[in-house]
Write a protein that holds these residues in place. Structure first.
Motif, short mmCIF file in Angstrom:
data_model
loop_
_atom_site.label_atom_id
_atom_site.label_comp_id
_atom_site.label_asym_id
_atom_site.label_seq_id
_atom_site.Cartn_x
_atom_site.Cartn_y
_atom_site.Cartn_z
N ALA A 163 -10.88 3.15 -3.49
CA ALA A 163 -10.03 4.08 -2.53
C ALA A 163 -8.90 3.01 -2.12
O ALA A 163 -7.71 3.40 -1.95
CB ALA A 163 -10.80 4.30 -1.37
N ILE A 164 -9.20 1.77 -2.02
CA ILE A 164 -8.36 0.84 -1.39
C ILE A 164 -7.04 0.68 -2.41
O ILE A 164 -5.87 0.56 -2.03
CB ILE A 164 -8.78 -0.56 -0.85
N VAL A 165 -7.54 0.45 -3.80
CA VAL A 165 -6.74 0.38 -4.84
C VAL A 165 -5.62 1.55 -4.77
O VAL A 165 -4.49 1.31 -5.14
CB VAL A 165 -7.20 0.03 -6.09
N GLY A 166 -6.11 2.75 -5.03
CA GLY A 166 -5.33 3.87 -4.66
C GLY A 166 -4.30 4.02 -3.54
O GLY A 166 -3.27 4.24 -3.92
N ASP A 167 -4.89 3.48 -2.24
CA ASP A 167 -3.64 3.41 -1.16
C ASP A 167 -2.54 2.32 -1.54
O ASP A 167 -1.51 2.57 -1.04
CB ASP A 167 -4.60 3.19 0.06
N ILE A 168 -3.11 1.28 -2.24
CA ILE A 168 -2.05 0.27 -2.62
C ILE A 168 -0.99 0.83 -3.49
O ILE A 168 0.10 0.81 -3.20
CB ILE A 168 -2.73 -1.12 -3.03
N THR A 169 -1.56 1.45 -4.59
CA THR A 169 -0.63 1.85 -5.52
C THR A 169 0.19 2.99 -5.07
O THR A 169 1.50 3.15 -5.44
CB THR A 169 -1.35 2.52 -6.70
N ARG A 170 -0.35 3.94 -4.12
CA ARG A 170 0.71 4.93 -3.50
C ARG A 170 1.61 4.33 -2.48
O ARG A 170 2.25 5.25 -1.87
CB ARG A 170 -0.42 5.81 -3.06
#
Length: 481
Positions: A25-32
């Motif tokens: 979830a954290i990686v997803g928020d970084i990539t977005r």
């Protein structure tokens, strides 16, 4: 600066460990672009409250992302989104992150026992990896590989375990995983029904506990003393809780205290497990690092043939935390269930990397690296021990570990948590005993992983440790060093 709560969209139904779902979830928020390079994340305690999970779960997610390079940690300041992420992986930040003052001291950290990645035989590994990529079997492959891992690595590893550790290992009973953490999760899924109990060492390894919880198991702590897991206490726990089905143990170098379980207690544990029909999960995470005395054979080398025992090891400890390769040796029915569980989360491992590691073991490159690393790590251990004795004297106590990549330092005059906080403000990150506790009071001690520090860094770290000693007195229980 106040730390805002972080609302995460976590997939809790994916079937894998919860800490990996938080990391994703954290990686997803970084990539977005929602989380931007340089942005500070909440502390583990605050985020755990926000998500309604145990603090160790959030800590495991942060550690995973630190290893992968998504995050960076700064002692006394916190955890931040890495600023050197590839541009293609992140969106432009809508608002520039506010600059933060740099700490006055160099950022140093005693790890949990990670090796020094600067020692990796990178040239030999790169050559072997390139050959694996160019091999006809890889280039022409149109199907996924074996769920248990590359046959070449399983064969090579089986021969290595037999010659180096006295463990009879049929390649068919070996599974190669992406690190020992995955192997622990698969082992728990294979031998425990959700709701059943696994006994673990206390203090012990929090990431193993998270893997077991993710598999639906209940955790029950068993005390540790100067001889490792207290088998008498385990027998008492079995009498009180007939739901205990398995035991997780680190007998070679108990995590975190580094003590070695003696031969008599090992036999006592094996007899108890056989009598109560328990499954033993033996985590031999740093077997290669033995500096003095005769090699201590694993439980797996002398366990009765009818005792279900899962033997877990790691090649990451021998090379670098960034090289995620672990393995499990298990009875055939258990291994089949582990492979089936693996299929749901990871269709196969890293085939070229596994083939490259098989070549390094077969050609002796890994053995030469291990011998070189042992010499360097032993010198660093001795340097750390000498510096601690000289600078801290009777304010601390430790026994020089015969092996491993960490030292267990017990405080004699000050509580560990305030000491760690003061050291953090001076630029030194420490792992106090609270990080390794389950239910019992935390030992007033630190796990000092020294292997990744060079000589000058060790001297500087001990200097900060001595300068930040809070003094005074506190009530604390003695604990094995």
């Amino acid at each position: 600066m106040a730390r805002d709560p972080l609302a995460l969209d976590i997939d809790r139904g994916g079937g894998g460990p919860l800490f990996l779902a938080i990391a994703a979830a954290i990686v997803g928020d970084i990539t977005r672009g929602r989380l931007v390079p340089g942005q500070r994340l909440p502390g583990t305690r605050a985020l755990a409250r926000e998500l309604g999970v145990h603090r160790n779960t959030v800590d495991a997610a942060y550690q995973e992302l630190l290893t992968q390079g998504w995050l960076r940690a700064q002692p006394a300041r916190g955890t931040f989104v890495a600023e050197d992420l590839p541009q293609a992986m992140v969106s432009p930040p809508p608002v520039p992150a506010a600059p933060e003052p740099e700490p006055h001291s160099p950022a140093l950290a005693f790890t949990d026992g990670a090796p020094d990645p600067r020692l990796v035989p990178d040239k030999a590994l790169a050559r072997a990896f390139r050959r694996a990529l160019l091999a006809p079997a890889f280039r022409s492959g149109s199907d996924y590989g074996d769920l248990r891992g590359t046959p070449a690595l399983r064969r090579t590893l089986a021969a290595y375990l037999a010659s180096d550790r006295g463990v009879v290992a049929d390649p068919a009973r070996l599974l190669i995983a992406r690190g020992s953490q995955m192997a622990l999760f698969l082992a728990a899924r294979a031998v425990l029904v959700p709701g059943e109990t696994i006994a673990v060492e206390a203090p012990g390894y929090p990431l193993a506990w998270e893997a077991f919880r993710a598999a639906g198991a209940t955790i029950r702590g068993v005390p540790v003393d100067a001889g490792g897991l207290q088998v008498e206490a385990l027998e008492t726990a079995l009498a009180r809780d007939p739901g205990i089905r398995a035991v997780y143990v680190t007998p070679h170098h108990q995590y975190p205290t580094t003590v070695t379980m003696g031969a008599a207690r090992r036999l006592q544990l094996l007899e108890l497990a056989q009598r109560h029909r328990l499954t033993l999960i033996e985590d031999d995470y740093d077997h290669e690092y033995r500096f003095e005395g005769r090699p201590v054979l694993p439980l797996a080398a002398r366990a009765p043939a009818d005792l279900p025992l899962i033997y877990i090891g790691s090649l990451s400890k021998l090379l670098s935390p960034g090289i995620r390769l672990g393995y499990a040796l298990a009875p055939e029915p258990v291994l089949a269930r582990m492979a089936a569980a693996r299929a749901a989360i990871d269709r196969q491992g890293d085939t070229p990397l596994e083939a490259a590691l098989a070549e390094l073991i077969r050609d002796g490159d890994l053995g030469r690296h291990a011998r070189k690393a042992r010499r360097i790590y032993r010198a660093r251990r001795d340097l750390l021990a000498e510096a601690l004795t000289r600078r801290l004297g009777d304010r601390v106590h430790f026994d020089l570990p015969a092996g491993g990549l960490a030292l267990w330092l017990c405080s004699r005059g000050a509580p560990a948590e305030p000491w760690a906080e003061r050291a953090g403000r001076d630029g030194l990150a420490l792992l106090p005993g609270t990080r390794f506790t389950l239910d019992a009071p935390a030992p007033q001690a630190f796990r000092l992983g020294y292997a990744a520090l060079e000589e000058a860094q060790i001297a500087r770290a001990v200097e900060i440790l001595a300068r930040s000693w809070p003094g005074g007195s506190s009530k604390h229980r003695d604990f094995p060093s």
